[in-house]
Design an enzyme around this catalytic site. Structure first.
Site, PDB file in Angstrom:
ATOM      1  N   GLU A 179       0.861  -1.182   0.000  1.00  0.00           N
ATOM      2  CA  GLU A 179       0.000   0.000   0.000  1.00  0.00           C
ATOM      3  C   GLU A 179       0.899   1.234   0.000  1.00  0.00           C
ATOM      4  O   GLU A 179       1.748   1.399   0.879  1.00  0.00           O
ATOM      5  CB  GLU A 179      -0.891  -0.033   1.250  1.00  0.00           C
ATOM      6  N   ARG A 180       0.704   2.065  -0.988  1.00  0.00           N
ATOM      7  CA  ARG A 180       1.517   3.289  -1.158  1.00  0.00           C
ATOM      8  C   ARG A 180       3.008   2.966  -1.319  1.00  0.00           C
ATOM      9  O   ARG A 180       3.867   3.727  -0.863  1.00  0.00           O
ATOM     10  CB  ARG A 180       1.330   4.251   0.015  1.00  0.00           C
ATOM     11  N   LYS A 299      -4.415  -0.191  13.827  1.00  0.00           N
ATOM     12  CA  LYS A 299      -5.226   0.869  13.210  1.00  0.00           C
ATOM     13  C   LYS A 299      -6.671   0.455  13.465  1.00  0.00           C
ATOM     14  O   LYS A 299      -7.124  -0.574  12.952  1.00  0.00           O
ATOM     15  CB  LYS A 299      -4.938   0.936  11.715  1.00  0.00           C
ATOM     16  N   GLU A 303     -10.881   4.664   8.638  1.00  0.00           N
ATOM     17  CA  GLU A 303     -11.019   4.304   7.214  1.00  0.00           C
ATOM     18  C   GLU A 303     -11.593   2.901   7.026  1.00  0.00           C
ATOM     19  O   GLU A 303     -11.102   2.105   6.228  1.00  0.00           O
ATOM     20  CB  GLU A 303      -9.660   4.441   6.508  1.00  0.00           C
ATOM     21  N   ARG A 336      -2.659   3.553  16.849  1.00  0.00           N
ATOM     22  CA  ARG A 336      -2.529   4.740  15.986  1.00  0.00           C
ATOM     23  C   ARG A 336      -3.630   5.768  16.223  1.00  0.00           C
ATOM     24  O   ARG A 336      -4.796   5.402  16.446  1.00  0.00           O
ATOM     25  CB  ARG A 336      -2.531   4.322  14.509  1.00  0.00           C
ATOM     26  N   ARG A 348     -11.782  17.626   9.566  1.00  0.00           N
ATOM     27  CA  ARG A 348     -10.936  16.437   9.756  1.00  0.00           C
ATOM     28  C   ARG A 348      -9.675  16.757  10.555  1.00  0.00           C
ATOM     29  O   ARG A 348      -9.143  15.905  11.265  1.00  0.00           O
ATOM     30  CB  ARG A 348     -10.577  15.857   8.378  1.00  0.00           C
ATOM     31  N   LYS A 372       0.611  10.744  13.544  1.00  0.00           N
ATOM     32  CA  LYS A 372       1.245  11.249  12.318  1.00  0.00           C
ATOM     33  C   LYS A 372       1.763  12.663  12.568  1.00  0.00           C
ATOM     34  O   LYS A 372       1.160  13.415  13.340  1.00  0.00           O
ATOM     35  CB  LYS A 372       0.244  11.264  11.164  1.00  0.00           C
ATOM     36  N   ASP A 377      -2.735  14.209   6.961  1.00  0.00           N
ATOM     37  CA  ASP A 377      -2.236  12.948   6.394  1.00  0.00           C
ATOM     38  C   ASP A 377      -0.991  13.135   5.527  1.00  0.00           C
ATOM     39  O   ASP A 377      -1.091  13.072   4.302  1.00  0.00           O
ATOM     40  CB  ASP A 377      -3.352  12.302   5.552  1.00  0.00           C
ATOM     41  N   GLU A 399       4.867   9.288  13.901  1.00  0.00           N
ATOM     42  CA  GLU A 399       4.785   8.512  12.653  1.00  0.00           C
ATOM     43  C   GLU A 399       5.087   9.439  11.486  1.00  0.00           C
ATOM     44  O   GLU A 399       4.323  10.356  11.191  1.00  0.00           O
ATOM     45  CB  GLU A 399       3.394   7.884  12.496  1.00  0.00           C
ATOM     46  N   GLU A 405       4.005   9.015  -0.713  1.00  0.00           N
ATOM     47  CA  GLU A 405       2.602   8.961  -1.126  1.00  0.00           C
ATOM     48  C   GLU A 405       2.104  10.281  -1.716  1.00  0.00           C
ATOM     49  O   GLU A 405       1.419  10.289  -2.723  1.00  0.00           O
ATOM     50  CB  GLU A 405       1.743   8.570   0.077  1.00  0.00           C
ATOM     51  N   TRP A 554     -13.401  13.403   1.312  1.00  0.00           N
ATOM     52  CA  TRP A 554     -12.645  12.704   0.276  1.00  0.00           C
ATOM     53  C   TRP A 554     -12.802  13.427  -1.067  1.00  0.00           C
ATOM     54  O   TRP A 554     -12.772  12.826  -2.123  1.00  0.00           O
ATOM     55  CB  TRP A 554     -13.075  11.226   0.164  1.00  0.00           C
TER      56      TRP A 554
HETATM   57  C1  BDP Z   1      -3.239   7.246   4.171  1.00  0.00           C
HETATM   58  C2  BDP Z   1      -3.109   6.269   3.061  1.00  0.00           C
HETATM   59  C3  BDP Z   1      -3.788   4.965   3.321  1.00  0.00           C
HETATM   60  C4  BDP Z   1      -3.356   4.445   4.685  1.00  0.00           C
HETATM   61  C5  BDP Z   1      -3.672   5.486   5.732  1.00  0.00           C
HETATM   62  C6  BDP Z   1      -3.173   5.118   7.122  1.00  0.00           C
HETATM   63  O1  BDP Z   1      -3.643   6.852   1.893  1.00  0.00           O
HETATM   64  O2  BDP Z   1      -3.459   4.090   2.300  1.00  0.00           O
HETATM   65  O3  BDP Z   1      -3.982   3.257   4.971  1.00  0.00           O
HETATM   66  O4  BDP Z   1      -3.011   6.687   5.401  1.00  0.00           O
HETATM   67  O5  BDP Z   1      -2.211   5.719   7.550  1.00  0.00           O
HETATM   68  O6  BDP Z   1      -2.214   8.185   3.993  1.00  0.00           O
HETATM   69  O7  BDP Z   1      -3.744   4.273   7.767  1.00  0.00           O
END
Ligand code: BDP
Length: 710
Positions: A179-180, A299, A303, A336, A348, A372, A377, A399, A405, A554
């Protein structure tokens, strides 16, 4: 005639194989910063040879063998000599002794288990530490010194890591994709494990140990429950066996609903006794298979991932349940804080703080919260997350995202040390001036018992590990800063360049300069003045017009809020009020558009198009200035890169040059997309000296559609 032919064919083959062998000598980037090419400077080389006639390791300490072998390997390359590893110093010769510091030693010593001390007496060098792993770090430090062609004396001294858990987070999925991830597929060959252990795992561990990384989470935070099956735990154990030799602990991301999906229970409610027992049994099984297992990363309720809130419980309930299970083994639960709900009215920006700050003090001591760097993000530029400083009773870990990304994937050159530093050096003012994020993360401000800095990895199966050759510098910089956040971006760029690319001083200077400017250049053509773009989709192509999605946060328009009046997200008390999450000293500066630093302006203010900024330009003119100079600056990067051609391996040089060419086109793509789209709202002309884009908005949109096409 036949004889002639055979000779000719033989000659032809020899020629071909010679061509191939010379080719294989070219640098494919696999060796990263651990190249250990022979030192050219004879004086430096000789001085080291004199002090490296042997490497002495106590026979009673087999664990130091890895350190000694790494040192031997490095010295062989750098000095061109094989230094014997012996049990005792050899009389009449000078060498390097590796060992542990005896408890009664009174002199200065490393502050913690992993620090090291390099000293010299009568021509003998000693690398000592409180624990074996510290000696390994000391050996890599000495090699780093030699690789930079520095005299021995600059390696002397004591160094201790400022943060305890210095880890990579791999967002790797079990089937291989990351992922990413932009550098191929996962390094972990799950189907071959545990029977076949790819030698590359060892090289991965070496690279990490050389920069002090001591933990790795091997699977994606959007976790598959598969990793908790006995079959997968044995695969993970095979990796852990390799990593352990290099002081690296293995961690897993866990799927919160595993008791239900894997265990067959009716619920995954963290307060349900059966669920709690299920986790206890699972954690026990993990430790039976991987005795030095590091801990769990979670996590939850983010999402679409399951979590305690699915059962009306809090994040603390969920985390504490796992802590109860892991406590007997002294593992950690890393929970997280990346959460946000699909509330059309909410901002957000405020979500993580709103959910987590009230829970301060409610977490088990075995839990830490991983935050983060910014509130949204991993944007190209974000203000620091307001959670830092607002959870004094709960250890907060950092983080960062190393994988690019939002930073142009593996095409754009963006050196990230300045991003990490900018956040770490931000002042939260929680205990007055100087309460930097770094002091929260290293635990010194709130006396956190555990501290952590995690980086979302940018590694993959590409031969050069990171896709973009220059992205290796980001992995490197992350590790170096996790060890010592006081290092400067400049110093790290300089040492990485020397170790990885060239020793030609003018070229080192040029390359470091490109690296150091690269982030601001990217921000200028991508998201200047505090714009952000975390909308769905590829996270690569420009789509500032995107206004439709299953949830408002989004879409692109949610973030930039462009309208006929102006641009930016009002987060002052007149707007979402998110600024209220910061201390008054920070608010005071950021609340007023006149004093808010320009790089953060549109994060906090909706500014009219024609309003004059502190730069003396109107908002619109400043935007044009940034978009155009940003895109133009990539040409400057290309030019500078062309200048260093003769001092860099041709394969690497050509690779980077190709990517820069692409970056230059894409920078113009971004510039055109933003400028043309915003112009439909601002109704302003593109100011001189900038020339109107050659394409229309529709044409840019069409090109983005093609990019996004399946
Ligand atoms: C976002 C990403 C996604 C990750 C999410 C995360 O787009 O793919 O799953 O963060 O940190 O930046 O959980």
């Amino acid at each position: 005639m036949i004889h002639f032919r055979i000779t000719f064919i033989l000659f032809f083959f020899i020629l071909i194989s010679l061509t191939f062998s010379t080719k294989s000598l070219a640098d494919d980037g696999y060796r990263l910063w651990l190249k250990f090419d022979p030192i050219q400077d004879e004086t430096i080389r000789k001085s080291y040879i004199q002090s490296a006639e042997f490497i002495a390791v106590s026979p009673n300490n087999p664990h130091l063998r890895v350190a000694a072998e790494e040192l031997q390997k490095g010295l062989a390359g750098l000095l061109g000599v094989t230094v014997p590893i012996v049990n005792l110093s050899i009389a009449g010769k000078t060498g390097i002794a590796l060992g542990l510091i005896i408890p009664s030693y009174k002199g200065p010593r490393p502050e913690n288990e992993e620090g090291y001390m390099i000293s010299m007496a009568s021509g003998n060098v000693s690398i000592m530490a409180n624990q074996n792993v510290g000696v390994l770090y000391g050996c890599f430090a000495l090699l780093r010194n030699i690789q930079q062609h520095l005299p021995l004396k600059t390696a002397l001294g004591v160094s201790s890591p400022k943060v305890k858990l210095r880890m990579l987070n791999h967002w790797d999925n079990p089937e291989g994709p990351i992922e990413r991830g932009y550098a191929g597929s996962s390094l972990w060959k799950w189907y071959d494990l545990p029977e076949t252990v790819d030698p590359r795992y060892r090289d991965y561990a070496r690279a990490n140990a050389s920069i002090g990384i001591n933990g790795t989470v091997v699977n994606n935070v959007n976790a598959s429950a598969r990793f908790l099956t006995a079959e997968y735990l044995h695969k993970v154990a095979a990796l852990a066996a390799v990593f352990r030799q290099y002081g690296i602990k293995t961690y897993l991301s866990v799927y919160f609903a595993a008791p239900k999906t894997l265990g067959g229970l009716k619920t995954s409610d963290p307060l349900d006794p059966e669920v709690r027992q299920w986790w206890k049994d699972k954690v026990k099984e993990i430790y039976q298979i991987i005795p030095d297992f590091g801990g769990l990363l979670v996590k939850a309720n983010s999402e679409g991932e399951p979590g305690p809130q699915d059962y009306g419980r809090t994040h603390a309930d969920g985390a504490n349940m796992l802590a109860e299970a892991i406590k007997p083994y002294n593992g950690v639960v890393i929970w997280r804080a990346f959460v946000y709900k699909a509330d059309p009215k909410a901002d957000r920006f405020k979500a993580a703080y709103d959910e987590f700050a009230p829970l301060d003090g409610k977490f088990d001591p075995q839990v830490m919260i991983q935050v983060k760097n910014g509130p949204i993000d991993f944007q190209p530029r974000e203000p620091f997350s307001p959670l830092f400083g607002n959870m004094p009773k709960t250890p907060l870990g950092m983080e960062f995202q190393i994988t690019q990304e939002y930073l142009g994937f593996a095409t754009h050159m963006v050196y990230e040390a300045p991003i990490f530093k900018e956040c770490l050096e931000s002042d939260t003012y929680v205990q007055g001036k100087g309460s930097t994020v770094a002091r929260i993360v290293d635990g010194s401000l709130h006396n956190y018992p555990i501290t952590c800095m995690a980086g979302v990895a940018n590694t993959g199966s590409d031969r050069n590990w990171t896709g973009h050759p220059m992205a290796q510098a980001n992995w490197y910089a992350f590790g170096r800063l996790a060890w010592d956040h006081s290092l400067s971006s400049e110093a790290i760029a300089d040492e990485w360049t020397k170790m990885t690319l060239t020793h030609d001083q003018p070229s080192v200077k040029k390359i470091s300069n490109i690296l150091l400017r690269s982030r601001d250049i990217y921000v200028n053509y991508n998201t200047p003045l505090g714009l952000s773009r975390p909308w769905t989709g590829s996270h690569f192509a420009p789509e500032p017009w995107q206004n439709r999605s299953s949830r408002p946060d989004w879409t692109a328009i949610y973030y930039h809020r462009a309208d006929s009046i102006g641009l930016g997200f009002d987060r002052t008390p007149n707007g979402s009020g998110a600024l209220g999450q910061y201390r008054p000293e920070v608010q005071k500066q950021w609340n007023d558009p006149k004093t808010c630093p320009l790089p953060y302006l549109l994060w906090f203010h909706h500014i009219p198009w024609k309003q004059k900024l502190s730069s003396g330009r109107t908002l619109w003119d400043e935007l044009c200035f940034r978009f155009y100079t940003g895109a133009d600056s990539v040409k400057w990067m290309q030019k500078e890169w062309a200048d260093v051609k003769n001092s860099i391996d041709p394969e690497i040089h050509a690779n980077v040059a190709g990517r820069l060419l692409k970056q230059q086109k894409e920078a113009i793509w971004w510039r055109d997309a933003w400028v043309l789209y915003l112009q439909t709202l601002s109704k302003q002309y593109i100011s001189t000296p900038y020339i109107k884009p050659e394409r229309t908005l529709e044409e840019v949109q069409q090109s983005v559609n093609v990019y996004l096409m399946r």
